[in-house]
Motif scaffolding. Structure first.
Motif, PDB file in Angstrom:
ATOM      1  N   ASN A  71       0.822  -1.200   0.000  1.00 26.65           N
ATOM      2  CA  ASN A  71       0.000   0.000   0.000  1.00 26.65           C
ATOM      3  C   ASN A  71       0.862   1.259   0.000  1.00 26.65           C
ATOM      4  OD1 ASN A  71      -2.318  -1.522   0.049  1.00 26.65           O
ATOM      5  ND2 ASN A  71      -2.714  -1.240   2.229  1.00 26.65           N
ATOM      6  N   GLY A  72       0.425   2.253  -0.742  1.00 26.44           N
ATOM      7  CA  GLY A  72       1.124   3.531  -0.816  1.00 26.44           C
ATOM      8  C   GLY A  72       0.778   4.232  -2.108  1.00 26.44           C
ATOM      9  N   ALA A  73       0.618   5.550  -2.016  1.00 21.50           N
ATOM     10  CA  ALA A  73       0.221   6.318  -3.201  1.00 21.50           C
ATOM     11  C   ALA A  73       1.369   6.532  -4.161  1.00 21.50           C
ATOM     12  CB  ALA A  73      -0.357   7.666  -2.770  1.00 21.50           C
ATOM     13  N   ASN A  74       2.606   6.399  -3.668  1.00 20.13           N
ATOM     14  CA  ASN A  74       3.775   6.623  -4.511  1.00 20.13           C
ATOM     15  C   ASN A  74       4.917   5.746  -4.025  1.00 20.13           C
ATOM     16  OD1 ASN A  74       5.077   8.082  -2.295  1.00 20.13           O
ATOM     17  ND2 ASN A  74       3.694   9.784  -2.814  1.00 20.13           N
ATOM     18  N   ALA A  75       6.037   5.832  -4.723  1.00 14.31           N
ATOM     19  CA  ALA A  75       7.176   4.965  -4.406  1.00 14.31           C
ATOM     20  C   ALA A  75       7.718   5.227  -3.006  1.00 14.31           C
ATOM     21  CB  ALA A  75       8.276   5.162  -5.447  1.00 14.31           C
ATOM     22  N   ASP A  76       7.769   6.480  -2.593  1.00 17.77           N
ATOM     23  CA  ASP A  76       8.293   6.797  -1.261  1.00 17.77           C
ATOM     24  C   ASP A  76       7.427   6.184  -0.168  1.00 17.77           C
ATOM     25  OD1 ASP A  76      10.457   8.202  -2.226  1.00 17.77           O
ATOM     26  OD2 ASP A  76       9.505  10.174  -2.031  1.00 17.77           O
ATOM     27  N   GLU A  77       6.117   6.269  -0.325  1.00 16.31           N
ATOM     28  CA  GLU A  77       5.227   5.703   0.685  1.00 16.31           C
ATOM     29  C   GLU A  77       5.370   4.183   0.753  1.00 16.31           C
ATOM     30  OE1 GLU A  77       1.162   6.921   0.407  1.00 16.31           O
ATOM     31  OE2 GLU A  77       1.634   9.068   0.559  1.00 16.31           O
ATOM     32  N   LYS A  78       5.489   3.553  -0.389  1.00 16.21           N
ATOM     33  CA  LYS A  78       5.664   2.099  -0.411  1.00 16.21           C
ATOM     34  C   LYS A  78       6.994   1.713   0.249  1.00 16.21           C
ATOM     35  CE  LYS A  78       2.891   1.241  -4.596  1.00 16.21           C
ATOM     36  NZ  LYS A  78       2.020   0.131  -4.156  1.00 16.21           N
ATOM     37  N   TRP A  79       8.060   2.413  -0.109  1.00 23.14           N
ATOM     38  CA  TRP A  79       9.367   2.106   0.462  1.00 23.14           C
ATOM     39  C   TRP A  79       9.371   2.324   1.976  1.00 23.14           C
ATOM     40  CZ3 TRP A  79      13.455  -0.458   0.892  1.00 23.14           C
ATOM     41  CH2 TRP A  79      14.501  -0.014   1.687  1.00 23.14           C
ATOM     42  N   ASN A  80       8.820   3.434   2.427  1.00 25.10           N
ATOM     43  CA  ASN A  80       8.794   3.714   3.860  1.00 25.10           C
ATOM     44  C   ASN A  80       8.011   2.650   4.620  1.00 25.10           C
ATOM     45  OD1 ASN A  80      10.345   6.048   3.602  1.00 25.10           O
ATOM     46  ND2 ASN A  80       8.562   7.373   3.361  1.00 25.10           N
ATOM     47  N   ALA A  81       6.940   2.162   4.019  1.00 23.60           N
ATOM     48  CA  ALA A  81       6.159   1.102   4.660  1.00 23.60           C
ATOM     49  C   ALA A  81       6.977  -0.183   4.780  1.00 23.60           C
ATOM     50  CB  ALA A  81       4.880   0.842   3.869  1.00 23.60           C
ATOM     51  N   ILE A  82       7.748  -0.498   3.750  1.00 22.40           N
ATOM     52  CA  ILE A  82       8.558  -1.721   3.769  1.00 22.40           C
ATOM     53  C   ILE A  82       9.657  -1.640   4.818  1.00 22.40           C
ATOM     54  CG2 ILE A  82      10.270  -3.046   2.440  1.00 22.40           C
ATOM     55  CD1 ILE A  82       8.491  -2.542  -0.030  1.00 22.40           C
ATOM     56  N   VAL A  83      10.411  -0.566   4.818  1.00 19.17           N
ATOM     57  CA  VAL A  83      11.532  -0.486   5.761  1.00 19.17           C
ATOM     58  C   VAL A  83      11.017  -0.409   7.198  1.00 19.17           C
ATOM     59  CG1 VAL A  83      11.854   2.041   5.732  1.00 19.17           C
ATOM     60  CG2 VAL A  83      13.815   0.542   6.119  1.00 19.17           C
ATOM     61  N   LYS A  84       9.880   0.232   7.405  1.00 19.86           N
ATOM     62  CA  LYS A  84       9.286   0.283   8.745  1.00 19.86           C
ATOM     63  C   LYS A  84       8.883  -1.112   9.197  1.00 19.86           C
ATOM     64  CE  LYS A  84       5.508   2.510  11.342  1.00 19.86           C
ATOM     65  NZ  LYS A  84       4.771   1.297  11.759  1.00 19.86           N
ATOM     66  N   LYS A  85       8.233  -1.854   8.329  1.00 17.51           N
ATOM     67  CA  LYS A  85       7.748  -3.186   8.708  1.00 17.51           C
ATOM     68  C   LYS A  85       8.900  -4.159   8.929  1.00 17.51           C
ATOM     69  CE  LYS A  85       4.192  -3.943   9.228  1.00 17.51           C
ATOM     70  NZ  LYS A  85       3.394  -3.916  10.485  1.00 17.51           N
ATOM     71  N   LEU A  86       9.902  -4.154   8.053  1.00 19.17           N
ATOM     72  CA  LEU A  86      11.022  -5.066   8.251  1.00 19.17           C
ATOM     73  C   LEU A  86      11.830  -4.706   9.493  1.00 19.17           C
ATOM     74  CD1 LEU A  86      10.127  -6.017   5.430  1.00 19.17           C
ATOM     75  CD2 LEU A  86      12.539  -6.358   4.885  1.00 19.17           C
ATOM     76  N   SER A  87      11.888  -3.421   9.818  1.00 16.91           N
ATOM     77  CA  SER A  87      12.537  -2.994  11.059  1.00 16.91           C
ATOM     78  C   SER A  87      11.769  -3.505  12.268  1.00 16.91           C
ATOM     79  CB  SER A  87      12.644  -1.465  11.104  1.00 16.91           C
ATOM     80  OG  SER A  87      13.499  -0.980  10.082  1.00 16.91           O
ATOM     81  N   GLU A  88      10.444  -3.524  12.196  1.00 14.05           N
ATOM     82  CA  GLU A  88       9.638  -4.061  13.286  1.00 14.05           C
ATOM     83  C   GLU A  88       9.886  -5.557  13.443  1.00 14.05           C
ATOM     84  OE1 GLU A  88       5.621  -3.022  12.373  1.00 14.05           O
ATOM     85  OE2 GLU A  88       5.894  -0.895  12.869  1.00 14.05           O
ATOM     86  N   ALA A 115      12.698  -7.041  12.783  1.00 20.87           N
ATOM     87  CA  ALA A 115      14.040  -7.180  13.352  1.00 20.87           C
ATOM     88  C   ALA A 115      14.146  -6.648  14.771  1.00 20.87           C
ATOM     89  CB  ALA A 115      15.059  -6.463  12.461  1.00 20.87           C
ATOM     90  N   GLY A 116      13.253  -5.735  15.129  1.00 23.87           N
ATOM     91  CA  GLY A 116      13.300  -5.136  16.458  1.00 23.87           C
ATOM     92  C   GLY A 116      14.265  -3.984  16.584  1.00 23.87           C
ATOM     93  N   ARG A 117      14.736  -3.488  15.448  1.00 19.60           N
ATOM     94  CA  ARG A 117      15.600  -2.305  15.447  1.00 19.60           C
ATOM     95  C   ARG A 117      15.523  -1.664  14.060  1.00 19.60           C
ATOM     96  NH1 ARG A 117      20.751  -2.297  13.075  1.00 19.60           N
ATOM     97  NH2 ARG A 117      21.285  -4.255  12.045  1.00 19.60           N
ATOM     98  N   PRO A 118      15.883  -0.381  13.937  1.00 23.05           N
ATOM     99  CA  PRO A 118      15.828   0.270  12.619  1.00 23.05           C
ATOM    100  C   PRO A 118      16.862  -0.338  11.667  1.00 23.05           C
ATOM    101  CG  PRO A 118      15.900   1.904  14.393  1.00 23.05           C
ATOM    102  CD  PRO A 118      16.208   0.578  15.019  1.00 23.05           C
ATOM    103  N   LEU A 119      16.403  -0.726  10.495  1.00 22.13           N
ATOM    104  CA  LEU A 119      17.292  -1.267   9.470  1.00 22.13           C
ATOM    105  C   LEU A 119      17.619  -0.178   8.459  1.00 22.13           C
ATOM    106  CD1 LEU A 119      15.672  -4.762   8.783  1.00 22.13           C
ATOM    107  CD2 LEU A 119      17.497  -4.180  10.392  1.00 22.13           C
ATOM    108  N   GLU A 120      18.822  -0.244   7.913  1.00 20.62           N
ATOM    109  CA  GLU A 120      19.271   0.751   6.946  1.00 20.62           C
ATOM    110  C   GLU A 120      19.789   0.061   5.687  1.00 20.62           C
ATOM    111  OE1 GLU A 120      22.175   3.172   8.859  1.00 20.62           O
ATOM    112  OE2 GLU A 120      20.731   4.090  10.245  1.00 20.62           O
ATOM    113  N   VAL A 121      19.741   0.792   4.607  1.00 19.40           N
ATOM    114  CA  VAL A 121      20.209   0.277   3.321  1.00 19.40           C
ATOM    115  C   VAL A 121      21.729   0.327   3.254  1.00 19.40           C
ATOM    116  CG1 VAL A 121      20.249   0.720   0.827  1.00 19.40           C
ATOM    117  CG2 VAL A 121      18.097   0.870   2.092  1.00 19.40           C
ATOM    118  N   ASP A 122      22.315  -0.761   2.782  1.00 19.61           N
ATOM    119  CA  ASP A 122      23.739  -0.773   2.446  1.00 19.61           C
ATOM    120  C   ASP A 122      23.856  -0.108   1.071  1.00 19.61           C
ATOM    121  OD1 ASP A 122      26.285  -1.471   1.394  1.00 19.61           O
ATOM    122  OD2 ASP A 122      26.390  -3.234   2.689  1.00 19.61           O
TER     123      ASP A 122
END
Length: 332
Positions: A148-165, A167-174
């Protein structure tokens, strides 16, 4: 129907594991034994079609188990980070299932095993009517496009937020991995265009590939991955943070898809040996989920010809055998 299915699955796993009662000391001992048994294995090689992956230290070897109470068992290198690569597919699938329900994946992506390599275009042609699978590249790109997301940024933010949840910590892109992969992913671009031709992609094709490439470049270590797998084992609750990440229903549909194609063309062999849903990534990560019991993760970059961690498979097979974690093994 869904409540009844969830209850039935949960009851199955409770019955299956009610007779398993290893002590924490026994579990830790088996993890350490697995590390010692396979730490000197020299087989396999780093993925090199993504240039940055060829540079990753091939000696990294860490094993972590996290149980559904949040206890951690580990040996070796638990905190050296690698890119998550295709292991991300399982968690993005779970996110889409949580957002949109299982019918969306069944109708718009598919759940059949392909029996082909993870980047096979032939598999797309053969399965264009019956659908493909979220654990291989084409299906994963389609699944990512469904976030879900109206644009690419919203979709990406949703993914990184969920995968961080997860993992239990904020994940970052290499970033070096992302840049390297984005510069050499013509095959994924081609698959996205084929998906578009088949009406099997649900957002801009090029942007979907870019989001997918970014999610694969998220940096994780063995403890992250074991926690993520344990969140699936716990029915969607992170056992470390105690936060619900996805629904039990989303998990109940994620694990069968992992079982069908989580290790690509070797998925049948893997399931035959372990009985467990698993997912590999060409960065060297491999996870397995023991529902109701454990998440298991190994990080070791050298891969076999199918793109699965050599030491990862050996170590998890060993642990499953020693702790009798195969759910199809019923002892009376």
């Amino acid at each position: 129907m869904n409540i009844q299915k969830t209850f039935t699955v949960a009851l199955f796993w409770v019955i299956s594991f009610s007779s398993i009662a290893q002590s924490p000391q026994e579990i830790q001992q088996v993890v350490e034994q697995a590390y010692q048994e396979f730490k000197d294995v020299q087989e396999g090689k780093n993925a090199d079609y993504i240039k940055e992956l060829a540079k990753v230290d091939s000696s990294i070897f860490g094993i972590v188990m996290v149980d559904t109470q949040g206890n951690i068992y580990s040996a070796g290198d638990n905190f050296s980070q690698v890119s998550i690569q295709s292991v991300s597919k399982a968690f993005v699938l779970s996110h889409v299932l949580n957002e949109s329900g299982h019918v969306v994946i069944k109708e718009k992506v598919g759940a059949n095993a392909t029996g082909f390599p993870f980047n096979s275009i032939i598999a797309m042609e053969i399965n264009r009517e019956s659908g493909i699978n979220s654990m291989v590249n084409a299906g994963a790109i389609a699944t990512t496009s469904l976030v879900n997301g109206a644009n690419a940024d919203e979709k990406w933010n949703a993914i990184v937020k969920k995968l961080s949840e997860f993992a239990g910590r904020p994940l970052e892109v290499d970033e070096p991995v992302y840049i390297s992969e984005a510069g050499d992913n013509q095959r994924n671009v081609a698959q996205a265009q084929l998906l578009k031709a088949y009406d099997k992609i649900y957002f801009d094709a090029d942007q979907s590939v870019d989001i997918y490439t970014r999610q694969c470049a998220l940096s994780v270590h063995a403890r992250d991955l074991a926690t993520m797998a344990a969140t699936l084992a716990s029915g969607g609750i992170n056992p470390i943070t105690k936060k619900r990440v996805v629904s039990t229903e989303a998990v109940s549909y994620t694990l069968p898809v992992m079982a069908t194609a989580g290790l690509y063309e070797n998925s049948g062999k893997w399931l035959y040996q372990t009985g467990l849903p698993g997912k590999s990534g060409v960065g060297g990560a491999l996870i397995a989920v023991v529902p109701g019991k454990f998440g298991i993760a190994v990080v070791s970059p050298p891969l076999d010809e199918a793109g699965n961690s050599v030491k990862g498979q050996l170590a998890i097979n060993y642990i499953v055998e020693k702790l009798k974690l195969n759910p199809y093994l019923v002892e009376k």
